[in-house]
Motif scaffolding. Structure first.
Motif, PDB file in Angstrom:
ATOM      1  N   UNK A 243       1.298  -1.400   0.152  1.00 42.28           N
ATOM      2  CA  UNK A 243       0.160   0.059   0.095  1.00 42.28           C
ATOM      3  C   UNK A 243       1.034   1.215   0.324  1.00 42.28           C
ATOM      4  N   UNK A 244       2.227   1.212   0.366  1.00 40.51           N
ATOM      5  CA  UNK A 244       2.860   2.525   1.079  1.00 40.51           C
ATOM      6  C   UNK A 244       3.774   2.244  -0.556  1.00 40.51           C
ATOM      7  N   UNK A 245       4.853   3.566  -0.765  1.00 43.01           N
ATOM      8  CA  UNK A 245       6.101   3.421  -1.323  1.00 43.01           C
ATOM      9  C   UNK A 245       6.914   3.221  -0.123  1.00 43.01           C
ATOM     10  N   UNK A 246       6.569   3.393   0.865  1.00 41.08           N
ATOM     11  CA  UNK A 246       7.387   3.254   2.149  1.00 41.08           C
ATOM     12  C   UNK A 246       8.193   1.809   2.606  1.00 41.08           C
ATOM     13  N   UNK A 247       6.925   1.081   2.223  1.00 37.77           N
ATOM     14  CA  UNK A 247       7.154  -0.135   2.440  1.00 37.77           C
ATOM     15  C   UNK A 247       7.777  -1.437   1.577  1.00 37.77           C
ATOM     16  N   UNK A 248       8.196  -0.667   0.357  1.00 42.35           N
ATOM     17  CA  UNK A 248       8.414  -1.261  -1.189  1.00 42.35           C
ATOM     18  C   UNK A 248       9.690  -1.982  -0.910  1.00 42.35           C
ATOM     19  N   UNK A 249      11.112  -0.473   0.105  1.00 42.19           N
ATOM     20  CA  UNK A 249      12.799  -1.103  -0.529  1.00 42.19           C
ATOM     21  C   UNK A 249      13.001  -3.002   0.842  1.00 42.19           C
ATOM     22  N   UNK A 266       8.128  -0.592  -9.106  1.00 44.09           N
ATOM     23  CA  UNK A 266       8.000   0.054 -10.313  1.00 44.09           C
ATOM     24  C   UNK A 266       6.858   1.334  -9.177  1.00 44.09           C
ATOM     25  N   UNK A 267       7.500   2.123  -8.662  1.00 44.27           N
ATOM     26  CA  UNK A 267       6.860   3.525  -7.841  1.00 44.27           C
ATOM     27  C   UNK A 267       7.285   5.016  -8.570  1.00 44.27           C
ATOM     28  N   UNK A 268       6.462   5.405  -7.651  1.00 50.12           N
ATOM     29  CA  UNK A 268       6.371   6.906  -8.553  1.00 50.12           C
ATOM     30  C   UNK A 268       8.170   7.524  -8.063  1.00 50.12           C
ATOM     31  N   UNK A 269       8.226   7.146  -6.886  1.00 48.36           N
ATOM     32  CA  UNK A 269       8.919   7.860  -5.997  1.00 48.36           C
ATOM     33  C   UNK A 269      10.474   7.250  -6.456  1.00 48.36           C
ATOM     34  N   UNK A 270      11.044   6.591  -8.174  1.00 43.90           N
ATOM     35  CA  UNK A 270      12.254   6.385  -8.432  1.00 43.90           C
ATOM     36  C   UNK A 270      12.395   7.714  -9.991  1.00 43.90           C
ATOM     37  N   UNK A 271      13.374   8.179  -9.870  1.00 43.61           N
ATOM     38  CA  UNK A 271      13.892   8.749 -10.541  1.00 43.61           C
ATOM     39  C   UNK A 271      13.179   8.280 -12.312  1.00 43.61           C
ATOM     40  N   UNK A 272      12.614   9.012 -12.773  1.00 41.55           N
ATOM     41  CA  UNK A 272      12.137   8.629 -14.466  1.00 41.55           C
ATOM     42  C   UNK A 272      13.375   7.502 -15.028  1.00 41.55           C
ATOM     43  N   UNK A 291       6.443  -5.250  -8.556  1.00 36.23           N
ATOM     44  CA  UNK A 291       6.719  -4.668  -7.134  1.00 36.23           C
ATOM     45  C   UNK A 291       6.664  -3.557  -6.666  1.00 36.23           C
ATOM     46  N   UNK A 292       5.113  -3.158  -6.115  1.00 35.20           N
ATOM     47  CA  UNK A 292       5.681  -1.395  -6.197  1.00 35.20           C
ATOM     48  C   UNK A 292       4.002  -1.205  -5.224  1.00 35.20           C
ATOM     49  N   UNK A 293       3.334  -0.044  -5.635  1.00 36.29           N
ATOM     50  CA  UNK A 293       2.758   0.359  -4.944  1.00 36.29           C
ATOM     51  C   UNK A 293       0.913   0.423  -6.059  1.00 36.29           C
ATOM     52  N   UNK A 294      -0.060   0.721  -5.524  1.00 37.77           N
ATOM     53  CA  UNK A 294      -1.445   0.914  -7.031  1.00 37.77           C
ATOM     54  C   UNK A 294      -0.969   0.211  -8.343  1.00 37.77           C
ATOM     55  N   UNK A 295      -0.389   1.268  -8.809  1.00 39.71           N
ATOM     56  CA  UNK A 295      -0.229   1.620 -10.139  1.00 39.71           C
ATOM     57  C   UNK A 295       0.720   0.868 -11.264  1.00 39.71           C
ATOM     58  N   UNK A 510      12.609  13.401  -0.517  1.00 43.31           N
ATOM     59  CA  UNK A 510      13.362  12.451  -2.026  1.00 43.31           C
ATOM     60  C   UNK A 510      12.783  11.339  -2.018  1.00 43.31           C
ATOM     61  N   UNK A 511      12.933  10.879  -3.060  1.00 44.61           N
ATOM     62  CA  UNK A 511      13.024   9.754  -2.862  1.00 44.61           C
ATOM     63  C   UNK A 511      13.073   8.531  -1.778  1.00 44.61           C
ATOM     64  N   UNK A 512      14.636   8.878  -1.630  1.00 42.17           N
ATOM     65  CA  UNK A 512      15.000   7.742  -0.121  1.00 42.17           C
ATOM     66  C   UNK A 512      14.982   8.693   1.119  1.00 42.17           C
ATOM     67  N   UNK A 513      13.676   9.947   1.622  1.00 41.13           N
ATOM     68  CA  UNK A 513      13.144  10.143   2.275  1.00 41.13           C
ATOM     69  C   UNK A 513      13.000   8.682   3.476  1.00 41.13           C
ATOM     70  N   UNK A 514      11.540   8.305   2.870  1.00 44.77           N
ATOM     71  CA  UNK A 514      11.177   7.413   3.902  1.00 44.77           C
ATOM     72  C   UNK A 514      12.247   6.197   4.777  1.00 44.77           C
ATOM     73  N   UNK A 515      12.493   6.005   3.386  1.00 42.46           N
ATOM     74  CA  UNK A 515      13.901   5.149   3.984  1.00 42.46           C
ATOM     75  C   UNK A 515      14.948   5.221   4.983  1.00 42.46           C
ATOM     76  N   UNK A 516      15.693   5.999   4.601  1.00 38.55           N
ATOM     77  CA  UNK A 516      16.817   7.128   5.292  1.00 38.55           C
ATOM     78  C   UNK A 516      16.645   7.112   6.845  1.00 38.55           C
ATOM     79  N   UNK A 517      14.416   7.228   7.140  1.00 35.74           N
ATOM     80  CA  UNK A 517      14.061   7.554   9.052  1.00 35.74           C
ATOM     81  C   UNK A 517      14.231   5.849   9.110  1.00 35.74           C
ATOM     82  N   UNK A 518      13.932   5.236   8.346  1.00 35.42           N
ATOM     83  CA  UNK A 518      13.450   3.905   8.620  1.00 35.42           C
ATOM     84  C   UNK A 518      14.482   3.341   9.037  1.00 35.42           C
ATOM     85  N   UNK A 519      15.489   4.336   7.816  1.00 38.25           N
ATOM     86  CA  UNK A 519      16.889   2.776   7.957  1.00 38.25           C
ATOM     87  C   UNK A 519      17.778   3.362   9.584  1.00 38.25           C
TER      88      UNK A 519
END
Ligand code: ADP
Ligand code: ZN
Length: 722
Positions: A243-249, A266-272, A291-295, A510-519
């Motif tokens: 459900x959440x981008x933050x769960x994908x890593x 696949x998710x919107x937080x990645x660079x193009x 693996x990814x969120x909704x889309x 940023x795309x790693x924001x969630x990930x860094x805090x959780x890490x």
């Protein structure tokens, strides 16, 4: 050859299939450029044929084809028709779902990198020291990235070596791989008997869809991974949705340890560029698991064997922009087309899904125990009305302070959860817990400050704002909850030596924001994590033994017929973060309505009790799944045009009602509760329908009154009615 083309314009007037002549080599699914109305426009090829239905001289040739391989999987054409007939969108809008937006707009291309490859056998002049060094390095390494070689020895020297034939330049595809530094996931485990039974049941049963209803920590993830492994072994592919981008890593690292490069994200937080490369890895068959969120449900995979939707109850699986699709519905379409298994999983399934599972439409698999019979955390209720009476004006109850103290002393970690999504102000008495509700609808009223009144979002009724509580005459009646900042500052005062991390929309970027805090938190570089909905789901932190839920009431009294369901889900999900490994977990739940039955069921982990009660209530009050809430939104910058369209839509719906009087439980047209957003006037036709059998005709009415200046769209059981 002739190509049937859908032009990439989201407009009902060009929502047709156009024909162009094309080279024999063109395949179905290719993206092309075509002449269209004096311009050149992108299009999708949905068919090719030997003959044309038009005279040959009238058919123009395509300008060019985009990619070497067709971008769309063959399934797209069939899915396009299903999506168009279900959600009434132009074909181009349906097809766009299948291609990353940057790719459509031509903003990304494949990335290439130049390599210098050693050839040798040249005589360099004795004075050219740098050239000799570069050549020597190449001889040792065999080849080297051109840019870094230039950085080491100078561009001039490197170019000279190449010119003299000592090395040659090769252009190769560079793969931009996201999250390359992820730690390895857990190794494969021996399945418990319950997990094995679940896996066998999914295999044995001829049902297309299965629901795994398993408490948090019951080992659902391991089952998903095994379902995927089984399909991969059969040469098929799989989609895994969270459900959440933050769960994908976190999930990606699990998939990578098991399936290596076969997993793509696949998710919107990645660079193009990353998204483009991962997408093509899936499309080309190099990667087999998306693996990814909704889309990511639209992942370009063929021969899909399994689709997994984790935390299926999550509202992020409903799209809030056109087309407003339900991810589960799309997954069902794809599962049907591919003959795949669809596996839904949750500790707190949505009422709608659970009805289908108990009535036999879906297979139901229950996992009532945690792995190793680890106990579920104990949930302690803290009555905040009493705290106010005791003179405690901090956001923390005594119970939560004591438990925090204990947790920090033991060197364990705590999560403090704030309930803020869909934030709206409700009238609640801080002294007695009274909540203002609509007399017609039994849902909580929402305070609208611009009119200083209370509104019911389900029937449009307006009420005067209260100045005192009608039950106890208390004066603290407007309720708005506590912010993250206040919680953090209270925490700092109460526990000056504790290390605190904060995670909400303001701190995450940023795309790693969630990930860094959780890490950081996972590495125990902090003792307390304070956050909103983002931290509620899925995370597995072994050292967390305490969870504090600051205001359970925020969602309990949210003006939504699902507020009870949402609250139950939230408490269960958040509590599930506590005591997942060694020590027993605890949860402190702060509330002003401790006697509420939803909280009682949540504290007892009694989903079945909750469900029985909730479904009876829905039946009695006529809310979904015993009806369908349907809203036609009409928005425009031009107020008069919007009103005109609203009248037209309403007229069409009234005609429908005359034909099917039993179908309409409620029907009215009105301003939306928020009258204007971003300069656009908002009107709505709100309905409660008995079965939804007229739904298609309602979509037709909406489409018929949509125009360039006025946006008209349909929402089904919308999450947000403001
Ligand atoms: P859920 O998805 O149901 O919340 P998880 O799959 O995250 O549960 O499992 C909870 C914990 O149990 C995780 O730490 C996981 O690694 C562990 N686990 C899962 N299956 C097994 C197993 N068969 N044997 C031992 N540990 C397991
Ligand atoms: Zn009402």
């Amino acid at each position: 050859m002739f190509a049937q083309v859908i032009v990439d314009i989201a407009h009902s007037q060009v929502d047709k299939i156009f024909e162009y002549s094309c080279p024999d080599s063109l395949c179905v699914g290719s993206r092309v450029k075509v002449p269209f109305g004096g311009r050149v426009i992108d299009g999708f090829v949905i068919g090719v044929s030997r003959t044309s239905s038009y005279p040959a001289e009238k058919v123009k040739p395509i300008c060019s084809a985009f990619d070497e391989a067709p971008a769309l999987v063959p399934e797209c054409t069939s899915l396009m028709y299903s999506i168009c007939s279900r959600y009434r969108v132009p074909k181009a809008v349906a097809l766009r779902l299948f291609v990353p937006s940057e790719m459509r707009l031509g903003k990304v291309r494949e990335a290439f990198k130049n390599y210098a490859v050693y050839v040798g056998g040249v005589k360099l002049s004795a004075s050219a020291k740098k050239q000799a060094e570069a050549l020597e390095a190449l001889k040792l390494e065999g080849e080297c990235d051109y840019t870094s070689l230039c950085a080491r020895f100078g561009r001039g020297a490197v170019n000279a070596v190449i010119e003299k034939g000592g090395a040659r330049l090769e252009k190769r595809k560079a793969v931009r791989s996201p999250f390359s530094g992820l730690p390895a996931g857990a190794e494969e485990r021996v399945l418990t008997p319950a997990q094995q039974a679940a896996l066998d049941e999914i295999e044995r049963s001829d049902k297309r869809v299965h629901l795994i209803h398993g408490v948090t920590g019951s080992g659902k993830t391991e089952i998903y991974l095994n379902v995927i492994a089984r399909e991969i072994a059969r040469g098929r592919t799989a989609i895994f949705l969270v459900p959440e981008i933050s769960l994908t890593p976190q999930m990606l690292s699990q998939l990578r340890s098991r399936f290596g490069g076969a997993a793509a994200i696949l998710h919107s937080g990645l660079s193009a560029g990353e998204r483009f490369d991962e997408w093509w890895r899936l499309r080309s068959g190099e990667a087999k698991i998306a693996i990814g969120a909704r889309s990511a449900v639209f992942a370009p995979l063929e021969n899909i064997g399994a689709i997994i939707i984790d935390e299926e109850h999550d509202s992020s699986y409903l799209s809030e922009s056109a087309p407003r699709y339900s991810t589960i519905e799309i997954a069902k379409m794809r599962a049907e087309y591919n003959g795949a298994k669809l596996v839904l999983g949750s500790a707190t399934p949505s009422v709608e899904t659970y009805v289908k599972a108990t009535e036999g439409e879906y297979g139901l698999i229950k996992l009532p125990e945690r792995i190793n019979k680890r106990p579920l955390p104990e949930i302690i209720i803290a009555d905040m009305r009493r705290e106010v009476k005791r003179g405690n004006n901090t956001a923390f109850s005594k119970a939560l302070r004591d438990e925090l103290d204990e947790t920090l002393k033991c060197g364990n970690q705590a999560i403090i959860f704030l309930n803020r999504r869909g934030y709206s102000r409700t009238v609640m008495c801080r002294d007695c817990g009274y909540v203002a509700k609509c007399e017609n609808c039994d849902v909580t009223l929402t305070y609208h400050s611009e009119e200083n009144c209370l509104k019911c979002h389900y029937c449009g009724a307006k009420y005067h704002m209260l100045t005192a509580c009608p039950e106890c005459d208390g004066r603290h009646v407007l309720y708005s909850g506590t912010g993250t900042q206040k919680v953090v500052s209270d925490l700092k005062t109460l526990f000056p030596s504790a290390r605190i991390l904060r995670m909400d929309n303001d701190t995450v970027s940023g795309k790693d924001g969630h990930y860094n805090i959780l890490k950081k938190f996972a590495a125990k570089q902090a003792d307390i994590l304070v956050g909103t909905q983002m931290i509620a789901k899925g995370h597995d932190f072994p050292s967390v033994t305490l969870v504090g839920i600051m205001d359970a009431d925020m969602s309990l009294h949210f003006s939504d017929y699902r507020s009870g369901e949402r609250t139950f889900q939230l408490i269960t999900q958040v509590s599930g973060r506590s005591g997942r490994a060694g020590d027993k977990g605890k949860v402190v739940l702060q509330t002003c309505s401790p006697e509420d039955y939803i909280l009682r069921y949540a504290v007892a982990y009694d989903y079945d009790g909750f469900f029985k009660n909730e479904i009876a209530l829905r039946k009695a009050t006529g809310f979904p799944p015993y009806s369908l809430i349907c809203r036609i939104m009409v928005t425009s910058e031009d107020g008069a045009a919007a009103l005109e369209a609203l009248k037209g839509v309403y007229f069409a719906v009234e005609e429908l009602r005359a034909k099917f009087p039993d179908e309409f439980i409620f029907l009215n047209k009105m301003h939306s509760p928020i009258k204007k957003i971003q300069g656009k006037m908002r009107y709505q036709v709100l309905m409660r329908l008995a079965s939804g059998k007229v739904l298609e005709k309602i979509y037709d009415a909406a489409v018929a009154h949509s125009s360039d200046g006025v946006l008209v769209y349909v929402e089904e059981n919308p999450v947000n009615l403001s």
